[in-house]
Enzyme design. Structure first.
Site, mmCIF file in Angstrom:
data_model
loop_
_atom_site.group_PDB
_atom_site.id
_atom_site.type_symbol
_atom_site.label_atom_id
_atom_site.label_comp_id
_atom_site.label_asym_id
_atom_site.label_seq_id
_atom_site.Cartn_x
_atom_site.Cartn_y
_atom_site.Cartn_z
ATOM 1 N N SER A 142 1.095 -1.121 0.025
ATOM 2 C CA SER A 142 0.051 0.107 -0.150
ATOM 3 C C SER A 142 0.850 1.082 0.096
ATOM 4 C CB SER A 142 -0.911 0.343 1.101
ATOM 5 O OG SER A 142 -0.355 0.028 2.491
ATOM 6 N N HIS A 143 2.140 1.043 0.395
ATOM 7 C CA HIS A 143 3.021 2.454 0.213
ATOM 8 C C HIS A 143 4.117 2.081 -0.648
ATOM 9 C CE1 HIS A 143 0.120 3.324 3.242
ATOM 10 N NE2 HIS A 143 0.291 4.605 3.284
ATOM 11 N N GLU A 192 -5.004 0.564 1.454
ATOM 12 C CA GLU A 192 -5.519 -0.903 1.348
ATOM 13 C C GLU A 192 -6.824 -0.981 0.857
ATOM 14 O OE1 GLU A 192 -4.328 -3.803 2.025
ATOM 15 O OE2 GLU A 192 -2.270 -2.893 3.048
HETATM 16 P P1 NDP Z 1 -1.172 -3.424 9.409
HETATM 17 O O1 NDP Z 1 -2.311 -3.562 9.750
HETATM 18 O O2 NDP Z 1 -0.675 -3.836 7.819
HETATM 19 O O3 NDP Z 1 0.062 -3.651 10.083
HETATM 20 C C1 NDP Z 1 0.326 -2.737 11.483
HETATM 21 C C2 NDP Z 1 1.444 -3.145 12.139
HETATM 22 O O4 NDP Z 1 1.132 -4.443 12.906
HETATM 23 C C3 NDP Z 1 2.690 -3.635 11.355
HETATM 24 O O5 NDP Z 1 3.810 -3.333 12.095
HETATM 25 C C4 NDP Z 1 2.473 -5.293 11.207
HETATM 26 O O6 NDP Z 1 3.662 -6.150 11.197
HETATM 27 C C5 NDP Z 1 1.708 -5.491 12.677
HETATM 28 N N1 NDP Z 1 1.011 -6.891 12.706
HETATM 29 C C6 NDP Z 1 0.331 -7.093 11.675
HETATM 30 N N2 NDP Z 1 -0.468 -8.488 12.215
HETATM 31 C C7 NDP Z 1 0.365 -8.778 13.426
HETATM 32 C C8 NDP Z 1 0.155 -9.990 14.276
HETATM 33 N N3 NDP Z 1 -0.357 -10.965 14.019
HETATM 34 N N4 NDP Z 1 1.087 -9.946 15.423
HETATM 35 C C9 NDP Z 1 1.834 -8.773 15.592
HETATM 36 N N5 NDP Z 1 2.039 -7.836 14.908
HETATM 37 C C10 NDP Z 1 1.276 -7.584 13.589
HETATM 38 O O7 NDP Z 1 -0.956 -1.614 8.885
HETATM 39 P P2 NDP Z 1 -1.823 -0.656 8.287
HETATM 40 O O8 NDP Z 1 -2.725 -0.977 7.233
HETATM 41 O O9 NDP Z 1 -2.592 0.019 9.522
HETATM 42 O O10 NDP Z 1 -0.911 0.295 8.025
HETATM 43 C C11 NDP Z 1 -0.037 0.134 6.799
HETATM 44 C C12 NDP Z 1 0.900 1.525 6.418
HETATM 45 O O11 NDP Z 1 0.195 2.509 6.133
HETATM 46 C C13 NDP Z 1 1.768 1.877 7.561
HETATM 47 O O12 NDP Z 1 3.189 1.666 7.536
HETATM 48 C C14 NDP Z 1 1.431 3.178 7.980
HETATM 49 O O13 NDP Z 1 2.338 4.281 8.243
HETATM 50 C C15 NDP Z 1 1.014 3.656 6.470
HETATM 51 N N6 NDP Z 1 0.125 4.725 6.594
HETATM 52 C C16 NDP Z 1 0.658 6.038 6.286
HETATM 53 C C17 NDP Z 1 -0.184 7.241 6.211
HETATM 54 C C18 NDP Z 1 0.270 8.616 5.933
HETATM 55 O O14 NDP Z 1 -0.525 9.374 5.942
HETATM 56 N N7 NDP Z 1 1.415 8.703 5.714
HETATM 57 C C19 NDP Z 1 -1.643 7.095 6.682
HETATM 58 C C20 NDP Z 1 -2.107 5.751 7.112
HETATM 59 C C21 NDP Z 1 -1.258 4.632 7.030
HETATM 60 P P3 NDP Z 1 4.014 -6.815 9.746
HETATM 61 O O15 NDP Z 1 4.400 -5.401 8.861
HETATM 62 O O16 NDP Z 1 4.992 -7.580 9.965
HETATM 63 O O17 NDP Z 1 2.771 -7.519 9.501
HETATM 64 O O1 PYC Z 2 -3.010 4.739 3.330
HETATM 65 O O2 PYC Z 2 -4.103 5.888 4.580
HETATM 66 C C1 PYC Z 2 -3.257 5.587 3.673
HETATM 67 C C2 PYC Z 2 -2.265 6.913 3.380
HETATM 68 C C3 PYC Z 2 -3.022 8.202 3.430
HETATM 69 C C4 PYC Z 2 -1.808 9.191 3.061
HETATM 70 C C5 PYC Z 2 -1.028 8.453 3.068
HETATM 71 N N1 PYC Z 2 -1.256 7.082 2.982
#
Ligand code: NDP
Ligand code: PYC
Length: 342
Positions: free
Chosen positions: A46-47, A187
């Protein structure tokens, strides 16, 4: 024909070339390529490469400054400030991180504020970089309003990511990084592209009704993770990494952008702590105590956050990064057409 896997370095060069071709200066193009390829390498789709088009769209719309040179303001205190001058956040972080680390070691704790940046990336590369310098780290930022507060019906909060890193001797750090919405908006967009329904409980439509349709969800709102708890943590991020640092909150970022097909512009807050300085004079070594906790977690059959990601990295480093035919075609299209591709 399926293409051979590509090394991180070769992919980084290709991605940076796409940005250079779109008028991005070297510092920003290289920083962008590093963060995007790191996500692709670690199977954080997703990134990863998927974000290149969004960056190009934002450049083409004139909503990010591709030639901006970030500037560090350092008054010797625990608050360091990067003025990104409307450029991408990742170049600002690369400029500020070494100074942040040095200040956290000197004072015990220090903060890095990045103002006026376009932000789209995952936060784990940042806390991981600080952990590799021996520091515990927290990073957070708003986004644009796409998430309804618990009990509400309209998008107001951002997907507001928060990440934490803790250094571990001789191995990858303990790192978590997640959106405070049920999932990252990226996602939902990927589900839309793939034509697959969303899991139940991710989103509501524009009328505030639950939906599993990605398009209706994108018109409506996502939901916070963990109900009122995620809603409150997300609000905290609006306060600390928006209002407190004098930058845009998610509703303000959405208003200033006029929509969500472009990447949001706002600020970011990063905190770095020296575990040695905090633990000084107290019993026990913080790092060996942390290891005891991690062993106990693993001992129950649970996994640590980032374990999946580090395993994906190990495969990418050993075998190269595998891209699908569609991903190769898109990469070649972006390289050939640059800003005209979006
Ligand atoms: P996920 O739900 O995919 O993962 C969240 C975290 O939980 C990860 O560190 C993951 O590790 C861990 N994890 C997942 N499953 C387990 C498990 N069963 N046991 C232990 N740890 C677990 O993340 P999101 O979809 O919420 O976010 C994805 C990305 O999007 C992030 O990197 C975030 O920074 C980015 N994002 C950026 C934004 C922006 O504005 N710049 C806005 C929103 C999100 P692992 O990776 O090893 O699975
Ligand atoms: O995945 O929610 C997201 C997001 C917003 C801005 C960058 N990533």
């Amino acid at each position: 024909m399926t293409q051979a896997p590509i090394t991180s370095l070769d992919l980084t060069i290709r991605v940076a070339d796409i940005f250079r071709g779109a008028g991005v200066d070297d510092v920003q193009a290289d920083a962008l390529a590093r963060v995007i390829v790191a996500a692709e390498r670690d199977a954080c789709k997703s990134h990863g490469l998927y974000r290149i088009a969004g960056c190009l769209r934002t450049i083409r719309a004139g909503k990010v400054a591709p030639q901006a040179v970030p500037v560090l303001a350092d008054d010797g205190s625990g608050i360091l400030r990067i003025d990104a001058k409307g450029g991408f956040s990742c170049a600002g972080f690369e400029l500020g991180a070494p100074v942040l680390a040095e200040r956290a070691r000197a004072l015990g704790v220090a903060t890095l504020v990045i103002n006026d940046c376009t932000h789209f990336s995952a936060l784990w590369p940042e806390v991981e970089a600080l952990a590799s310098m021996g520091l515990a780290a927290l990073a957070m930022c708003p986004s644009y309003a796409t998430v309804a507060p618990t009990g509400g019906t309209q998008a107001l909060l951002g997907t507001n990511p928060i990440a934490f890193g803790w250094p571990r001797p001789d191995q990858y750090p303990y790192v978590f990084d997640f959106a405070t919405s049920v999932a990252a908006r990226g996602e939902v967009e990927l589900h839309g592209r793939a034509g697959t329904p969303l899991p139940e409980g991710w989103a509501i439509d524009a009328e505030g009704q639950p939906t599993t349709d990605p398009d209706r969800a994108l018109e409506g709102a996502m939901l916070p993770f963990g109900g009122h708890k995620g809603s409150a943590i997300s609000t905290m991020i609006e306060l600390l990494a928006g209002a407190m640092i004098g930058d845009l909150t998610s509703p303000e970022a959405r208003d200033s952008l006029g929509g969500m097909w472009l990447l949001p512009r706002h600020g970011e807050l990063i905190l770095a702590f020296s575990p040695e300085r905090f633990a000084a004079g107290r019993p026990g070594d913080p790092f060996s105590r942390a290891e005891g906790l991690f062993e106990a977690i693993l001992g129950q059959g649970a996994r640590l956050p980032s374990q999946r990601r580090f395993a994906a990295r190990a495969v990418s480093e050993a075998e190269g990064i595998r891209l699908s035919d569609t991903e190769w075609e898109e990469l070649e299209r972006l390289q050939a057409l640059g800003l005209d591709a979006v």
